[in-house]
Design an enzyme around this catalytic site. Structure first.
Site, short mmCIF file in Angstrom:
data_model
loop_
_atom_site.label_atom_id
_atom_site.label_comp_id
_atom_site.label_asym_id
_atom_site.label_seq_id
_atom_site.Cartn_x
_atom_site.Cartn_y
_atom_site.Cartn_z
N ALA A 1 12.27 1.83 9.55
CA ALA A 1 12.46 2.63 10.76
C ALA A 1 13.18 1.86 11.86
CB ALA A 1 11.12 3.14 11.26
N ALA A 2 13.38 0.55 11.68
CA ALA A 2 14.09 -0.23 12.69
C ALA A 2 15.52 0.30 12.82
CB ALA A 2 14.11 -1.70 12.30
N HIS B 1 4.79 -0.14 20.31
CA HIS B 1 5.89 -0.43 19.41
C HIS B 1 5.68 -1.68 18.56
CE1 HIS B 1 10.00 -0.36 18.01
NE2 HIS B 1 10.29 -1.52 18.56
N TYR B 2 5.34 -2.77 19.17
CA TYR B 2 5.39 -4.05 18.43
C TYR B 2 4.23 -4.95 18.84
CZ TYR B 2 7.14 -8.35 16.39
OH TYR B 2 7.27 -9.48 15.65
N LEU C 1 10.89 6.48 17.98
CA LEU C 1 11.79 5.54 18.65
C LEU C 1 13.19 6.09 18.90
CD1 LEU C 1 12.44 2.53 19.45
CD2 LEU C 1 13.09 2.18 17.08
N GLN D 1 3.73 -4.70 22.67
CA GLN D 1 4.96 -4.25 23.31
C GLN D 1 5.07 -2.73 23.36
OE1 GLN D 1 9.10 -5.13 21.57
NE2 GLN D 1 9.07 -6.13 23.56
N HIS E 1 7.79 0.06 23.77
CA HIS E 1 9.22 0.30 23.80
C HIS E 1 9.49 1.31 24.90
CE1 HIS E 1 13.29 1.24 22.64
NE2 HIS E 1 13.27 0.25 21.78
N PHE F 1 22.08 -6.06 23.58
CA PHE F 1 20.66 -5.68 23.53
C PHE F 1 19.93 -6.24 24.74
CE2 PHE F 1 17.78 -3.88 20.20
CZ PHE F 1 18.70 -3.03 19.64
N ASN G 1 15.24 -9.36 17.86
CA ASN G 1 14.72 -10.63 17.38
C ASN G 1 13.72 -10.45 16.24
OD1 ASN G 1 16.17 -12.54 18.77
ND2 ASN G 1 14.54 -13.07 20.22
N LYS H 1 0.83 -1.21 0.00
CA LYS H 1 0.00 0.00 0.00
C LYS H 1 0.86 1.26 0.00
CE LYS H 1 -0.94 0.43 4.97
NZ LYS H 1 -1.95 0.78 5.98
N HIS I 1 -0.76 -0.09 -3.78
CA HIS I 1 -1.93 -0.94 -3.99
C HIS I 1 -2.32 -1.51 -2.63
CE1 HIS I 1 -1.30 -0.62 -8.27
NE2 HIS I 1 -2.24 -1.49 -8.53
N ARG J 1 12.33 -5.33 27.58
CA ARG J 1 11.56 -4.12 27.39
C ARG J 1 10.37 -3.98 28.33
NH1 ARG J 1 11.86 -3.87 20.79
NH2 ARG J 1 14.02 -3.21 20.79
N ARG K 1 8.75 -9.70 23.34
CA ARG K 1 9.80 -9.90 22.35
C ARG K 1 11.10 -9.25 22.81
NH1 ARG K 1 11.99 -6.78 18.31
NH2 ARG K 1 10.45 -5.12 18.45
N GLU L 1 16.90 0.89 21.42
CA GLU L 1 17.43 0.20 22.58
C GLU L 1 18.96 0.15 22.56
OE1 GLU L 1 15.07 -3.07 23.98
OE2 GLU L 1 16.83 -4.36 23.93
N HIS M 1 7.35 0.04 7.06
CA HIS M 1 7.84 0.49 8.36
C HIS M 1 9.14 -0.17 8.80
CE1 HIS M 1 7.98 2.13 12.29
NE2 HIS M 1 7.97 0.94 12.84
#
Lengths: 584, 249
Positions: free
Chosen positions: A49-50, A351-352, A247, A235, A237, A121, A396, A39, A160, A281, A392, A250, A46
């Protein structure tokens, strides 16, 4: 009705979708025809953005790391809700994927001898997070996208947006898809399909994620009769920049950053004395909210949000510039704070999505605990293979995306190679669903109506509700209230209006479709959270503060009904690690 | 304090400054541009994207803007702001003064309002074969171990690998404006990014592609690409390096 036919349809163009496309092209020797449907522009998912990194055991001899240790960290991090066979499979393939990404051209940060560098981490007992400065997601996305271009059998459909899943006799035929640029609804038919549409954290207002993360794939699967698993586990963050929620990786703590309260105290010593800022987290997020609630935080002048300080000053300018340059850029540009000289204001931010579409160990999507959708797979944040359980571990998820991108790309391609072409026939079901969707999108929404509802007001109210009642701490009273509000919002949404009456790039229409998806997902999150009367991982009930393995060592499955989600439960698969108390 | 009461405080705070936002928008049904003007209260943290989304939310639901990450990394929200191509999400609103003029990104066909068609860019990008070209096909797709690369080798291509494909350099480039066939700063900098990667073996193939008047020799070194790139990629430098490699070939 424009119909496009492919051997394999891949919905979503993040790390998981693009990795799946590449694997499908490789294993089919570029024979099968593949469509990647996004789309967004396909390089803007996204995943870009990690920031912090991607986990995998690369150099066990040198570091003393092992697959078992990565697996144990993950299981413990999950608060024992992860399926342990899934975790073991994951840790085995993650290192392979890191090398694969290297071979496609990811500009890893390197050690002086040329090997891939790894950093510390949260919840990981050894530095095993590979990274490319603090733009790891961007670099992997960019590399995967560029490598997809080399395969002539992959067609990319930018902008799309899939609006519904076409199911017939238990098989997925394909999707109705809105071409945003032209404003035309199309049908994509595929012999096999992979859903890799990402998470749903945009049901919150204060969040790290892009505006696109609205749970579309999960919502359309749910409405087509596929259950969503473990959706109560969202999650937060620990370090979202105040006031936007964006963000702060971490890795900032992994590299040695401190969390400081108003009295200048490194308060993590109270909550996780062994691991301090690199505890998992859920633990760090709760610690920050406690500090704020108990009056040891700061109050942000403009927004009124409570926050604590993330202090990086002692790391020095050089380390910040080489390891965390994006963090410095974002802080300076967005809030005029230079982390070399000042601490960054942070608070926990949505966040997740640990839950997702119910899938088995290899990402094959299931109707219930035993029956598969024969030709449908899912990868990445959109699905729950039960890798992350209740919480999480950072880094990972990128590994998850590429590992399951690979698995599902391979399985779906093999299936498509041998599948009957009758799956590509335009049946009456296809025509009916197409007509229904056209009517829903173009007739009903555009129809001027008395008392029509404003979608942006509904969205604001949804965000406020989730940020308030379904945040880091939850209780029965708040969840009941949230459930009541969201049901009311869904009712109002049935009378929603689209002001923009034009076809081409109608952003108003797109955002209304997304809102419908978000409302369905939010309801599942709330109902699942209300039922789970215990605290586990990211799901913390102040009225049930203890983990309850006797009653709740199980996965939630939520099925769509017109009256709201119906819940069912399936057991957690435990192989080697018996549940124990989680201490850090 | 609960998040709810915090949010209420947030809403009760008044914007700090009122700005005039003038938007030149494309109407695809009538195939023409029109201008909309809005007066908006803006806080000191608001970016141009924040302001646009506030207009959409509270004022005009029909305004289309392409946006996604709001943190300068996805590349969606390139547009012309006070005459310059920029990312709306990385541009502070108040710092621009009392009046902000916004137009679609130049040098691309408009689709609707501030949304333009970037397909020409994606097509040109693909032309330079922006992937790691290797002879060890089997090893590349079924790796045994990583290709070693020293930090100083990464440094040689790092700045060029920052490209987010936002199209801003192409919008700024006077040559792209006058010659639509010119590959332009984005694809050329990406051709260099892959050539400069010590793991890559496709240098000659790509030099062949860029060795023409529509390639490196079309560039007039206005430098507008490098001046406008939100990620400091420096395409002008990449084009100079490429020219040198083409000449030496």
């Amino acid at each position: 009705m424009e119909v496009l036919k492919y051997d394999l349809l891949i919905l979503g163009s993040g790390l998981a979708g693009l990795r799946a496309a590449i694997q499908a092209a490789i294993v089919s020797k570029e024979k099968i025809r593949i469509a990647v449907i996004s789309k967004l522009h396909a390089m803007r998912s996204h995943s870009v953005a990690a920031e912090g990194g991607i986990a995998g055991v690369l150099y066990p001899e040198a570091t003393g790391d092992s697959l078992d240790l990565h697996a144990y960290d993950t299981v413990k991090g999950s608060d024992f809700l992860a399926d342990q066979d899934v975790v073991e499979l994951f840790v085995r393939f993650a290192p392979e994927e890191l090398k694969f990404l290297d071979h496609l051209g990811v500009p890893w940060s390197r050690t002086p001898d040329g090997r891939i560098a790894q950093r510390m981490f949260g919840g990981m007992s050894i530095p095993r997070t590979a990274y490319a400065a603090d733009k790891t997601g961007f670099f992997i996305m960019s590399t995967l996208y560029d490598n997809v271009l080399r395969f002539e059998n992959i067609d990319i459909y930018h902008e799309h947006m899939a609006t519904s899943l076409i199911m017939e006799n238990g098989y997925v035929k394909g999707f109705t898809v809105l071409d945003l640029k032209e404003g035309v609804l199309k049908v994509f038919l595929g012999k096999a399909s992979i859903i890799a549409t990402g998470g749903a954290a945009r049901i919150y207002g204060f969040t790290t994620v892009s505006s696109s993360v609205t749970g579309d794939g999960a919502a359309m699967s749910y409405r087509a009769g596929i259950p969503l698993k473990d959706m109560e586990f969202m999650q937060f963050h620990p370090t979202g920049i105040v006031p936007s929620g964006i963000l702060i990786t971490e890795a900032a703590r992994g590299e040695g950053g401190y969390l400081i309260n108003r009295s200048g105290e490194r308060f993590m010593s109270r909550y996780a004395p062994q691991r301090m800022e690199v505890a998992p987290r859920d633990i760090v997020a709760r610690a920050i909210v406690r500090e704020i609630q108990e009056g040891r935080g700061f109050i942000h002048e403009e927004s009124g949000l409570g926050y604590v300080h993330l202090d990086l000053r002692h790391l020095g300018e050089e380390k910040i510039n080489t390891r965390l340059p994006f963090i410095r850029e974002l802080s300076k540009k967005l809030i005029n704070v230079d982390p070399v000289h000042e601490p960054i204001p942070v608070r926990p931010t949505a966040h997740y999505t640990m839950g997702g579409i119910h899938a088995d160990t290899y990402g094959h999507i299931m109707f219930n605990s035993t029956d598969y959708v024969p030709n449908l797979w899912g990868a990445g944040e959109a699905v729950a293979t039960s890798l992350h359980g209740a919480n999480r571990l950072g880094s990972n998820s990128l590994a998850e995306c590429v590992v399951w991108g690979r698995f599902t790309g391979e399985s779906a391609a093999r299936y498509a190679e041998n599948a009957s072409s009758s799956l590509l026939e335009v049946s009456s079901t296809v025509e009916e669903i197409f007509k229904r969707e056209e009517k829903r999108l173009f007739d009903q929404m555009f129809k001027p109506e008395l008392n029509a509802e404003d979608p942006y007001i509904i969205r604001q109210e949804l965000w406020r509700t989730m940020d308030t009642y379904v945040y880091v701490f939850r209780d029965e009273k708040g969840l009941l209230e949230a459930g009541r509000i969201v049901r009311d919002l869904k009712d109002r949404f049935s009378r929603v209006r689209v002001d923009d009456k034009s076809r081409k790039y109608n952003m108003n229409l797109k955002e209304v479709i997304e809102l419908g998806n978000m409302l369905d997902i939010a309801e599942v999150v709330i109902v699942s959270a209300l039922a789970r009367t215990e605290s586990r991982g990211a799901h913390y009930r102040t009225d049930y503060p203890k983990r309850d393995d006797v009653n709740w060592l199980k996965h939630t499955l939520a099925y769509y009904t017109p009256e709201g989600p119906r819940l069912d439960y399936i057991p957690v698969r435990i192989t080697r690690w018996k549940p124990e108390e989680r201490k850090y | 304090m609960t998040a709810r009461s915090e949010m209420l405080i947030q809403e009760s705070k008044l914007g700090l400054k009122t700005l005039t936002i003038k938007i030149k928008r494309y109407d695809p049904e009538k195939n023409r541009f029109r201008t909309s003007i809005y007066r908006m209260e803006v806080s000191r943290y608001d970016t141009v994207l924040d302001v646009l989304l506030k207009i959409v939310r509270t004022n005009d639901h029909t305004l289309s803007v392409r946006y996604s990450c709001r943190m300068g990394i996805c590349g969606s929200c390139g547009m012309t702001i006070n005459g310059k191509p920029r990312l709306a999400c990385m541009t502070n609103a108040i710092s621009l003064g009392e009046k902000i003029e916004i137009e679609p990104l130049r040098n691309f066909p408009p689709v609707k309002d501030l949304v333009v068609d970037l397909e020409p860019l994606f097509h040109k990008h693909k032309q330079v074969k922006p992937w790691l070209i290797r002879k060890d096909f089997e090893e590349q797709f079924n790796p045994k171990k990583e290709y070693l690369q020293k930090p100083e080798e990464v440094d040689r291509y790092r700045i060029f690998s920052m490209c987010i494909k936002c199209g801003i350099c192409m919008a700024a480039c006077p040559t792209v404006a006058s010659n639509p066939r010119f590959l332009g700063p984005q694809p050329l900098s990406q051709a260099y990014r892959w050539i400069a990667d010590s793991r890559d073996e496709g240098g000659l193939v790509r030099l062949e592609i860029v060795d023409s008047q529509d390639g490196v020799f079309g560039c007039h070194f206005a430098g507008a690409c490098s001046a406008s790139c939100p990620k400091n990629v420096d395409p002008a430098l990449a084009i100079q390096f490429l020219r040198r490699l083409v000449m030496r070939r």
